[in-house]
Design a protein around this motif. Structure first.
Motif, PDB file in Angstrom:
ATOM      1  N   LYS A 126       0.814  -1.211   0.000  1.00 27.24           N
ATOM      2  CA  LYS A 126       0.000   0.000   0.000  1.00 27.24           C
ATOM      3  C   LYS A 126       0.846   1.259   0.000  1.00 27.24           C
ATOM      4  O   LYS A 126       0.307   2.370   0.045  1.00 27.24           O
ATOM      5  N   SER A 127       2.160   1.089   0.005  1.00 24.49           N
ATOM      6  CA  SER A 127       3.077   2.243   0.045  1.00 24.49           C
ATOM      7  C   SER A 127       2.740   3.178   1.199  1.00 24.49           C
ATOM      8  O   SER A 127       2.666   4.405   1.047  1.00 24.49           O
ATOM      9  N   THR A 128       2.543   2.587   2.346  1.00 27.69           N
ATOM     10  CA  THR A 128       2.115   3.365   3.512  1.00 27.69           C
ATOM     11  C   THR A 128       2.926   2.984   4.740  1.00 27.69           C
ATOM     12  O   THR A 128       3.187   1.811   4.987  1.00 27.69           O
ATOM     13  N   LEU A 129       3.290   4.009   5.487  1.00 30.19           N
ATOM     14  CA  LEU A 129       3.988   3.867   6.759  1.00 30.19           C
ATOM     15  C   LEU A 129       3.025   4.266   7.861  1.00 30.19           C
ATOM     16  O   LEU A 129       2.255   5.224   7.713  1.00 30.19           O
ATOM     17  N   TYR A 130       3.070   3.546   8.965  1.00 24.48           N
ATOM     18  CA  TYR A 130       2.178   3.828  10.086  1.00 24.48           C
ATOM     19  C   TYR A 130       2.984   4.093  11.359  1.00 24.48           C
ATOM     20  O   TYR A 130       4.098   3.596  11.526  1.00 24.48           O
ATOM     21  N   LEU A 131       2.370   4.848  12.229  1.00 21.14           N
ATOM     22  CA  LEU A 131       2.916   5.036  13.569  1.00 21.14           C
ATOM     23  C   LEU A 131       1.771   4.893  14.556  1.00 21.14           C
ATOM     24  O   LEU A 131       0.904   5.762  14.646  1.00 21.14           O
ATOM     25  N   GLN A 132       1.761   3.768  15.247  1.00 17.85           N
ATOM     26  CA  GLN A 132       0.769   3.537  16.293  1.00 17.85           C
ATOM     27  C   GLN A 132       1.320   4.080  17.596  1.00 17.85           C
ATOM     28  O   GLN A 132       2.391   3.665  18.049  1.00 17.85           O
ATOM     29  N   MET A 133       0.612   5.013  18.182  1.00 19.68           N
ATOM     30  CA  MET A 133       1.075   5.663  19.408  1.00 19.68           C
ATOM     31  C   MET A 133       0.104   5.347  20.529  1.00 19.68           C
ATOM     32  O   MET A 133      -1.072   5.719  20.462  1.00 19.68           O
ATOM     33  N   ASN A 134       0.593   4.666  21.535  1.00 18.64           N
ATOM     34  CA  ASN A 134      -0.214   4.294  22.692  1.00 18.64           C
ATOM     35  C   ASN A 134       0.303   4.998  23.935  1.00 18.64           C
ATOM     36  O   ASN A 134       1.451   5.425  23.990  1.00 18.64           O
ATOM     37  N   ASN A 135      -0.564   5.079  24.942  1.00 17.53           N
ATOM     38  CA  ASN A 135      -0.201   5.719  26.208  1.00 17.53           C
ATOM     39  C   ASN A 135       0.444   7.088  25.959  1.00 17.53           C
ATOM     40  O   ASN A 135       1.502   7.406  26.510  1.00 17.53           O
ATOM     41  N   LEU A 136      -0.208   7.876  25.155  1.00 12.48           N
ATOM     42  CA  LEU A 136       0.325   9.197  24.841  1.00 12.48           C
ATOM     43  C   LEU A 136       0.342  10.090  26.074  1.00 12.48           C
ATOM     44  O   LEU A 136      -0.554  10.019  26.932  1.00 12.48           O
ATOM     45  N   GLN A 137       1.352  10.919  26.133  1.00  9.15           N
ATOM     46  CA  GLN A 137       1.541  11.829  27.250  1.00  9.15           C
ATOM     47  C   GLN A 137       1.647  13.264  26.734  1.00  9.15           C
ATOM     48  O   GLN A 137       1.994  13.476  25.570  1.00  9.15           O
ATOM     49  N   PRO A 138       1.383  14.247  27.578  1.00  6.75           N
ATOM     50  CA  PRO A 138       1.477  15.643  27.121  1.00  6.75           C
ATOM     51  C   PRO A 138       2.825  15.970  26.486  1.00  6.75           C
ATOM     52  O   PRO A 138       2.875  16.788  25.547  1.00  6.75           O
ATOM     53  N   GLU A 139       3.878  15.336  26.929  1.00  6.22           N
ATOM     54  CA  GLU A 139       5.200  15.620  26.352  1.00  6.22           C
ATOM     55  C   GLU A 139       5.375  15.048  24.961  1.00  6.22           C
ATOM     56  O   GLU A 139       6.404  15.279  24.319  1.00  6.22           O
ATOM     57  N   ASP A 140       4.396  14.300  24.485  1.00  7.37           N
ATOM     58  CA  ASP A 140       4.416  13.817  23.106  1.00  7.37           C
ATOM     59  C   ASP A 140       3.796  14.829  22.145  1.00  7.37           C
ATOM     60  O   ASP A 140       3.808  14.620  20.928  1.00  7.37           O
ATOM     61  N   THR A 141       3.253  15.905  22.684  1.00  8.10           N
ATOM     62  CA  THR A 141       2.642  16.927  21.832  1.00  8.10           C
ATOM     63  C   THR A 141       3.689  17.543  20.924  1.00  8.10           C
ATOM     64  O   THR A 141       4.701  18.080  21.381  1.00  8.10           O
ATOM     65  N   ALA A 142       3.452  17.452  19.625  1.00  5.34           N
ATOM     66  CA  ALA A 142       4.420  17.910  18.628  1.00  5.34           C
ATOM     67  C   ALA A 142       3.791  17.796  17.248  1.00  5.34           C
ATOM     68  O   ALA A 142       2.714  17.219  17.085  1.00  5.34           O
ATOM     69  N   VAL A 143       4.493  18.337  16.284  1.00  9.91           N
ATOM     70  CA  VAL A 143       4.149  18.076  14.890  1.00  9.91           C
ATOM     71  C   VAL A 143       4.960  16.862  14.455  1.00  9.91           C
ATOM     72  O   VAL A 143       6.181  16.827  14.632  1.00  9.91           O
ATOM     73  N   TYR A 144       4.276  15.901  13.896  1.00 10.35           N
ATOM     74  CA  TYR A 144       4.911  14.657  13.477  1.00 10.35           C
ATOM     75  C   TYR A 144       5.062  14.661  11.960  1.00 10.35           C
ATOM     76  O   TYR A 144       4.110  14.973  11.226  1.00 10.35           O
ATOM     77  N   TYR A 145       6.251  14.297  11.526  1.00 12.36           N
ATOM     78  CA  TYR A 145       6.577  14.254  10.106  1.00 12.36           C
ATOM     79  C   TYR A 145       7.023  12.858   9.708  1.00 12.36           C
ATOM     80  O   TYR A 145       7.741  12.195  10.463  1.00 12.36           O
ATOM     81  N   CYS A 146       6.644  12.444   8.510  1.00 14.19           N
ATOM     82  CA  CYS A 146       7.244  11.252   7.952  1.00 14.19           C
ATOM     83  C   CYS A 146       8.303  11.670   6.934  1.00 14.19           C
ATOM     84  O   CYS A 146       8.229  12.759   6.359  1.00 14.19           O
ATOM     85  N   ALA A 147       9.272  10.809   6.763  1.00 11.40           N
ATOM     86  CA  ALA A 147      10.398  11.113   5.888  1.00 11.40           C
ATOM     87  C   ALA A 147      10.870   9.837   5.217  1.00 11.40           C
ATOM     88  O   ALA A 147      10.674   8.737   5.734  1.00 11.40           O
ATOM     89  N   ALA A 148      11.519  10.006   4.069  1.00 10.93           N
ATOM     90  CA  ALA A 148      12.008   8.863   3.314  1.00 10.93           C
ATOM     91  C   ALA A 148      13.399   9.163   2.779  1.00 10.93           C
ATOM     92  O   ALA A 148      13.713  10.294   2.412  1.00 10.93           O
ATOM     93  N   ALA A 149      14.197   8.106   2.727  1.00 11.27           N
ATOM     94  CA  ALA A 149      15.558   8.235   2.202  1.00 11.27           C
ATOM     95  C   ALA A 149      15.857   7.058   1.292  1.00 11.27           C
ATOM     96  O   ALA A 149      15.523   5.915   1.623  1.00 11.27           O
ATOM     97  N   ARG A 150      16.509   7.356   0.156  1.00  6.93           N
ATOM     98  CA  ARG A 150      16.887   6.285  -0.753  1.00  6.93           C
ATOM     99  C   ARG A 150      18.021   5.466  -0.185  1.00  6.93           C
ATOM    100  O   ARG A 150      17.992   4.250  -0.186  1.00  6.93           O
ATOM    101  N   GLY A 151      19.028   6.120   0.239  1.00  6.54           N
ATOM    102  CA  GLY A 151      20.184   5.438   0.812  1.00  6.54           C
ATOM    103  C   GLY A 151      20.644   6.220   2.019  1.00  6.54           C
ATOM    104  O   GLY A 151      20.777   7.433   1.957  1.00  6.54           O
ATOM    105  N   ILE A 152      20.862   5.537   3.119  1.00 12.70           N
ATOM    106  CA  ILE A 152      21.242   6.234   4.341  1.00 12.70           C
ATOM    107  C   ILE A 152      22.061   5.287   5.196  1.00 12.70           C
ATOM    108  O   ILE A 152      21.734   4.115   5.328  1.00 12.70           O
ATOM    109  N   ILE A 153      23.137   5.785   5.741  1.00 17.96           N
ATOM    110  CA  ILE A 153      23.958   4.927   6.574  1.00 17.96           C
ATOM    111  C   ILE A 153      23.410   4.903   7.989  1.00 17.96           C
ATOM    112  O   ILE A 153      22.685   5.806   8.428  1.00 17.96           O
ATOM    113  N   GLN A 154      23.753   3.868   8.707  1.00 18.95           N
ATOM    114  CA  GLN A 154      23.214   3.628  10.040  1.00 18.95           C
ATOM    115  C   GLN A 154      23.385   4.840  10.950  1.00 18.95           C
ATOM    116  O   GLN A 154      22.463   5.221  11.671  1.00 18.95           O
TER     117      GLN A 154
END
Length: 125
Positions: free
Chosen positions: A75-103
């Motif tokens: 489906k060409s889709t990435l997911y992020l399941q977030m459980n037990n969220l806390q106020p300190e998790d408040t943020a803007v969340y971005y997805c990103a992709a890289a063709r080649g990336i070293i560890q």
């Protein structure tokens, strides 16, 4: 490749959200894909990453045991399941992709080639 993130919103502490990142224009399985988040006034930080050709995601210590990354290459889709969220998790969340990336660069935003538009997650106490 184009990335479209969705699924953010307002949730109470202890609640859950699932973010999605739909990719188009590339062979999704050939990309290392990840989630970053950005707190107000801070630099983007890695939440977790799914390396291409590797089924075991890597997570930031702050989210281990609470967040789960999964990818559906069909489906060409990435997911992020977030459980037990806390106020300190408040943020803007971005997805990103890289063709080649070293560890050693997995947590470096500049090492990623493509970015989604960001989705706001707000956790109330």
């Amino acid at each position: 490749v184009q990335l479209q993130a969705s699924g953010g919103g307002l949730v109470q502490a202890g609640g859950s959200l699932r973010l999605s990142c739909a990719a188009s224009g590339g062979t999704f399985s050939g990309y290392t894909v990840g989630w970053f988040r950005q707190f107000t006034g801070k630099e983007r930080e890695l939440v977790g990453v799914s390396k291409r050709f590797n089924s075991n995601p890597i997570y930031a210590n702050s989210v281990k045991g609470r967040f789960t990354i999964s990818r559906d290459n069909a489906k060409s889709t990435l997911y992020l399941q977030m459980n037990n969220l806390q106020p300190e998790d408040t943020a803007v969340y971005y997805c990103a992709a890289a063709r080649g990336i070293i560890q050693s660069n997995l947590g470096v935003p500049a090492a990623y080639d493509y970015w989604g538009q960001g989705t706001l997650v707000t956790v109330s106490s």
